[in-house]
Design a protein around this motif. Structure first.
Motif, PDB file in Angstrom:
ATOM      1  N   GLN A  53     -15.167   8.142  22.876  1.00  0.00           N
ATOM      2  CA  GLN A  53     -14.311   9.280  22.591  1.00  0.00           C
ATOM      3  C   GLN A  53     -13.221   8.825  21.607  1.00  0.00           C
TER       4      GLN A  53
ATOM      5  N   LYS B 242     -16.913  14.278  16.894  1.00  0.00           N
ATOM      6  CA  LYS B 242     -17.872  14.157  17.979  1.00  0.00           C
ATOM      7  C   LYS B 242     -18.151  12.680  18.215  1.00  0.00           C
TER       8      LYS B 242
ATOM      9  N   GLN C 190     -18.610  11.222  21.735  1.00  0.00           N
ATOM     10  CA  GLN C 190     -19.515  11.015  22.864  1.00  0.00           C
ATOM     11  C   GLN C 190     -20.808  11.786  22.656  1.00  0.00           C
TER      12      GLN C 190
ATOM     13  N   SER D 126     -24.494  13.476  23.946  1.00  0.00           N
ATOM     14  CA  SER D 126     -24.770  14.382  25.066  1.00  0.00           C
ATOM     15  C   SER D 126     -26.245  14.611  25.335  1.00  0.00           C
TER      16      SER D 126
ATOM     17  N   GLU E  65     -29.930  11.829  21.095  1.00  0.00           N
ATOM     18  CA  GLU E  65     -28.769  11.181  20.480  1.00  0.00           C
ATOM     19  C   GLU E  65     -28.598   9.755  21.002  1.00  0.00           C
TER      20      GLU E  65
END
Length: 632
Positions: A191, A215, A217, A219, A223
């Motif tokens: 983060q 962006k 982190q 999810s 990715e």
């Protein structure tokens, strides 16, 4: 006293078990030996010397460990928890970093489960066991933990998590290690605080300001699979997807739940020390009803294991007995006193004395349980004695001297006040010593003896205050020497009772003339009594049919969960064919003997007592299960 009743905790027995504080540690991937050496031993060393600590015990399994510290009876659970937390602060720096990141959970608990709640999905629903556990963890567990009276809520499952299943051969083929994978994930799944544009101090021409969103982190599985592990000089890259399979799974697979042979997710609730079992159970049910309105389609909850019905039935039976005892006492008093006004006075005194006892119980931290209620049932007969003595003496003086109720009451109290006080002190001296017995036995008898002694003291106080006031106001004057001959039923009863009394007197005279042979008979009865007493089985508390059976399942060390499931299926099949059994809930990976793939715990709930006979009692059903599985 009436206001104190709703505030009193309700339980079957007083809290006998000493206060306990549990420390729970998570070390992902660590073996039981690693946990014991690097976590448990350090915490145990630090717990030594804690104020009021009796002993501690620990259990280590794959990835987690728990240390339960037991304190002396009477120790404040809140202060014990604070003391344990303070001692953990001094040892945290020596614990592995992974354990510190997961956090140490410190909770005060009571021994034994209050209830077990399960979540199941219909066949039409696309939610599996992992999804149900994730829903419980995110939407239900926090709500349940906030319910008043809940000491600990444990989920037998876990939240969803991104699972990266590494292929060791591929990893070695690329000359990489698991440390490389961990470092790549930590650096590329972060983060980032990117700041803002146009923030102060700025130029005078600055017109707008905006926050920069980055962006950081990841999810989705794709990715994570695209995370670069190594960039080669020729421009090629090695990504996580090249050496591992990435998917969304469960954060851990230690536990599993089966309800009547079908997959489910579950959590258990333990009562907080001194909490009200019935009230907490009702609050949990109400909360689950409230939350169930927002469940996904096809999902429903059930409570297959609940200890509160037995508590409720036990207390209800004792209350019925208390009411029946009061009715019987009233009937007997009316039968012998043969006057409604005379009978009414002791009848009014008993509830007032009991209300005073309830108020004292609240002040002393007692609960409404079988023993305190049993003490009140026994005390009813004693409570009316003092009032009857006052009423009969007032009546005697009115008949013999022709005084008014008010003057007769004054004279009567000068004659019997000392006797009432003396009798009360003798009775209190009989019961009070039990309150000072040491250990768990003393805790059991403390509430019984104190409730008895308190009721007796209130009875004496009322006999010296309320009863004389009632006699002076409710009784009617009687002329001196007035005869109270009765006709009808009471006349017949008086004649029969007089005849019985004369017969008893003749028998006593006969007994005194032949005292030697009757003393020998008395001695023989004492010998028989001692022999029978020695042969009676003994137990800490009576074994009762509480409406459920708990089966601890432990397979040999190293047995996989597949073998445990096969045993669970055999038990489920046996219970399905056994009359009197309602639900069978199986917790895989957890037992009283330890956690692991080779452990399980079965909660077998029986049908209502009204639907079962002696052949279907809890002990009989348990014996039926010893045959098929006792040697397994």
């Amino acid at each position: 006293g009436a206001l104190a009743i709703p505030q009193l905790p309700v339980a079957k027995y007083p809290v006998v078990a000493p206060p306990q504080v549990e420390v729970y540690a998570v070390y992902p991937g660590a073996s039981a030996q690693t946990l014991d050496e690097s976590v448990v031993s350090l915490i145990e060393q630090e717990l030594n010397g804690t104020d009021g600590l009796l002993y501690f015990e620990s259990q280590s399994s794959l990835g987690s460990a728990s240390i339960t510290a037991t304190f002396k009876p009477g120790t404040d659970p809140e202060m014990a928890q604070v003391d344990v937390q303070n001692r953990l602060k001094t040892v945290e720096s020596r614990l592995p970093q992974a354990v510190i990141q997961q956090g140490l959970q410190v909770e005060k608990i009571s021994s034994g489960f209050l209830m077990l709640v399960t979540l199941t999905a219909s066949k039409d629903s696309n939610l599996d066991e992992v999804a149900l556990s994730d829903y419980l963890a995110r939407n239900v567990m926090n709500e349940i933990k906030r319910v008043e009276g809940v000491g600990k809520a444990q989920l037998y499952g876990a939240e969803r998590a991104m699972r990266i299943w590494i292929n060791p051969q591929k990893l070695i083929g690329f000359n990489l290690t698991t440390t490389d994978v961990n470092n790549a994930i930590a650096s590329q799944n972060a983060q980032v605080a990117a700041g803002s544009i146009g923030d102060l101090p700025g130029s005078k021409t600055q017109e707008i300001t905006a926050t920069v969103l980055v962006k950081g982190q990841l999810s989705s599985p794709q990715e994570f699979a695209d995370i670069v592990l190594r960039a080669n000089p020729d421009g090629s890259t090695v990504r996580i997807g090249d050496v591992a399979r990435v998917e969304i799974g469960s954060q851990e697979y230690q536990y599993g739940t089966r309800l009547n042979g079908k997959s489910a997710s579950a959590f258990s609730v333990k009562l907080a020390p001194e909490a009200n079992a019935l009230s907490t159970g009702n609050l949990i049910r109400a909360k689950m009803d409230e939350l169930s309105r927002y469940f996904p389609a096809g999902v429903e909850y059930s409570i297959p294991y609940d200890t509160t019905p037995f508590v409720k039935v036990s207390i209800t039976k004792v209350i019925y007995t208390l009411v029946e005892a009061m009715i019987l006492v009233f009937a007997v008093m009316y039968l012998f006193l043969q006057n409604m006004r005379y009978t009414l006075i002791p009848t009014l005194v008993v509830p007032v004395a009991l209300m005073g006892t309830f108020a004292t119980m609240l002040v002393m931290g007692f609960s409404i349980n079988v023993l305190t209620m049993f003490g009140m049932v026994l005390a009813i007969g004693i409570l009316v004695d003092d009032a009857i003595v006052v009423v009969e003496n007032v009546e005697r003086i009115m008949v013999s001297e022709g005084l008014s109720p008010r003057d007769a009451t004054r004279k009567a109290m000068t004659q019997i006040s000392g006797a009432i006080i003396g009798i009360t002190l003798v009775l209190v001296a009989v019961f009070i010593p039990m309150a000072f017995m040491p250990g768990s036995v003393g805790i059991i008898y403390q509430q019984f003896s104190v409730s008895m002694a308190t009721s007796i003291l209130f009875s004496a106080f009322l006999a010296l205050s309320l009863t004389p006031a009632l006699c002076a106001t409710l009784l009617k004057p009687i002329a001196k020497g007035e005869h109270h001959a009765k006709g009808g039923f009471f006349g017949w009863f008086n004649r029969k009772f007089e005849h019985l009394s004369q017969g008893y007197e003749h028998w006593v005279v006969h007994l005194i003339k032949r005292s030697g042979r009757y003393l020998l008979l008395y001695g023989a009865l004492l010998v028989v009594l001692v022999v029978l007493f020695a042969r009676l089985p003994s137990s800490f508390l009576p074994v009762e049919d509480q409406g459920y059976i708990i089966t601890d399942i432990q397979l040999p060390p190293g047995a996989s969960q597949n073998r445990t499931i096969k045993v669970a299926e055999q038990i489920e099949a046996h219970n399905a064919s056994e009359p009197g059994i309602g639900n069978t809930t199986m917790i895989l990976g957890f037992s009283f003997s330890g956690n692991g793939q080779n452990a399980a715990l079965a909660f077998t709930t029986l049908e209502d007592w009204s639907e079962r006979g002696a052949k279907d009692s809890a002990s009989a059903i348990a014996k039926h299960g010893v045959g098929p599985f006792g040697d397994g």
